[in-house]
Design an enzyme around this catalytic site. Structure first.
Site, PDB file in Angstrom:
ATOM      1  N   HIS A 112      -2.098   2.403  -3.297  1.00  0.00           N
ATOM      2  CA  HIS A 112      -2.682   3.258  -4.130  1.00  0.00           C
ATOM      3  C   HIS A 112      -2.802   2.789  -5.675  1.00  0.00           C
ATOM      4  O   HIS A 112      -1.698   2.282  -6.053  1.00  0.00           O
ATOM      5  CB  HIS A 112      -2.160   4.542  -3.693  1.00  0.00           C
ATOM      6  CG  HIS A 112      -3.079   5.657  -4.153  1.00  0.00           C
ATOM      7  ND1 HIS A 112      -3.239   6.180  -5.230  1.00  0.00           N
ATOM      8  CD2 HIS A 112      -3.880   6.463  -3.383  1.00  0.00           C
ATOM      9  CE1 HIS A 112      -4.303   7.274  -5.606  1.00  0.00           C
ATOM     10  NE2 HIS A 112      -4.691   7.505  -4.239  1.00  0.00           N
ATOM     11  N   GLU A 182     -11.157   2.371  -3.440  1.00  0.00           N
ATOM     12  CA  GLU A 182     -11.079   3.662  -4.388  1.00  0.00           C
ATOM     13  C   GLU A 182     -11.140   3.227  -5.902  1.00  0.00           C
ATOM     14  O   GLU A 182     -10.229   2.695  -6.490  1.00  0.00           O
ATOM     15  CB  GLU A 182      -9.691   4.168  -4.388  1.00  0.00           C
ATOM     16  CG  GLU A 182      -9.215   4.956  -3.227  1.00  0.00           C
ATOM     17  CD  GLU A 182      -8.196   5.980  -3.158  1.00  0.00           C
ATOM     18  OE1 GLU A 182      -8.350   7.073  -3.143  1.00  0.00           O
ATOM     19  OE2 GLU A 182      -6.979   5.349  -3.574  1.00  0.00           O
TER      20      GLU A 182
END
Length: 265
Positions: A112, A182
């Site tokens: 992430h 992302e």
């Protein structure tokens, strides 16, 4: 923080039927609960009901994993938000795949953007974590994405490919992997990549997998989009050919999350 993800599978039709992501609340007091939903073809949703053909995964902070697992419906999976690259040792503060499985959890989110840019995790380390997680039976939600300066410099594809390569070099079984794109500039900012921008990156990513892994994997791997996804943007984003689902943040804490989960129906 919290994030929710929606994934899909093989062909667009198959991929649309599967969603994966990270669990419940996102960016709540800077601590997240992440959640995922994997759609399966043939389902339907209405009202506030979640499609019975969905596989939903909630990614909670490590100290809440067992709590989340005990409270959620058995049909809903749970994901850890991080894990380390070895089984055990003197790694104070870390959590291993074995520990994650001990509390009945079978997913982990790796790479992430906050792990990369806040905690300084390198592509190499993230790849090693991925290999160890898969070897120990966890499914991996593998996150990749470019920062604003990288997009403005025109090197989005270069950055995404490099990050993906470090994952690919450490993956033997792609059936347990979900790729989550992302764009860092769209996480928690209220900015969302346009459907065309998302499709462009997802298409290039799938083409990279086809050229560097195999056509079969490229056709089957689920590539989900994360970056300020809301009930108002999910339908158009979800209509893109190579967008197989969503990694949802703040909206995962709101009733609209049900609409996002059912966006493919």
């Amino acid at each position: 923080m919290s994030e929710m993800t929606e994934l899909n599978s093989p062909t667009k039709t198959d991929r649309i039927s599967r969603t994966a992501g990270s669990g419940e609340p996102k960016d709540s007091d800077n601590f997240s609960i992440k959640g995922a939903a994997i759609f399966r073809v043939g389902g339907s949703g209405s009202g506030d009901s979640v499609d019975v053909y969905l596989e939903v995964v909630c990614g909670a902070p490590s100290i809440y994993l067992e709590f989340a697992r005990s409270k959620l419906d058995p049909k809903i999976g749970v994901a850890a938000q991080n894990c380390y690259k070895v089984k055990g040792g003197a790694f104070t503060g870390e959590i291993s795949p074995a520990m994650i499985k001990d509390v009945g959890v079978h997913w982990v989110i790796l790479g992430h953007s906050e792990r990369r840019w806040v905690f300084g995790e390198t592509d190499e380390l993230i790849g090693q974590k991925c290999a160890h997680a898969l070897e120990n039976g966890l499914g991996v939600i593998a996150c990749i994405g470019e920062k604003l300066d990288e997009r403005e410099a025109g090197i989005t594809e270069k950055v995404i490919n490099a990050q993906t390569k470090h994952f690919a070099d450490n993956i033997k079984d792609w059936s347990k992997v979900v790729l989550a794109y992302e764009p860092v500039w769209a996480i928690g900012t209220g900015k969302t990549a346009s459907p065309a921008q998302a499709q462009d990156v997802h298409d290039k990513l799938r083409q990279w997998v086809k050229a560097n892994v195999s056509e079969a994997v490229a056709n089957s791997v689920r590539i989900i989009y994360g970056g300020s996804v809301t009930g108002g943007t999910c339908k158009e984003l979800g209509g893109m050919k190579d967008v197989d689902g969503f990694l949802v943040g703040g909206a995962a804490l709101k009733p609209e999350f049900v609409d996002i989960i059912n966006a493919k129906q």
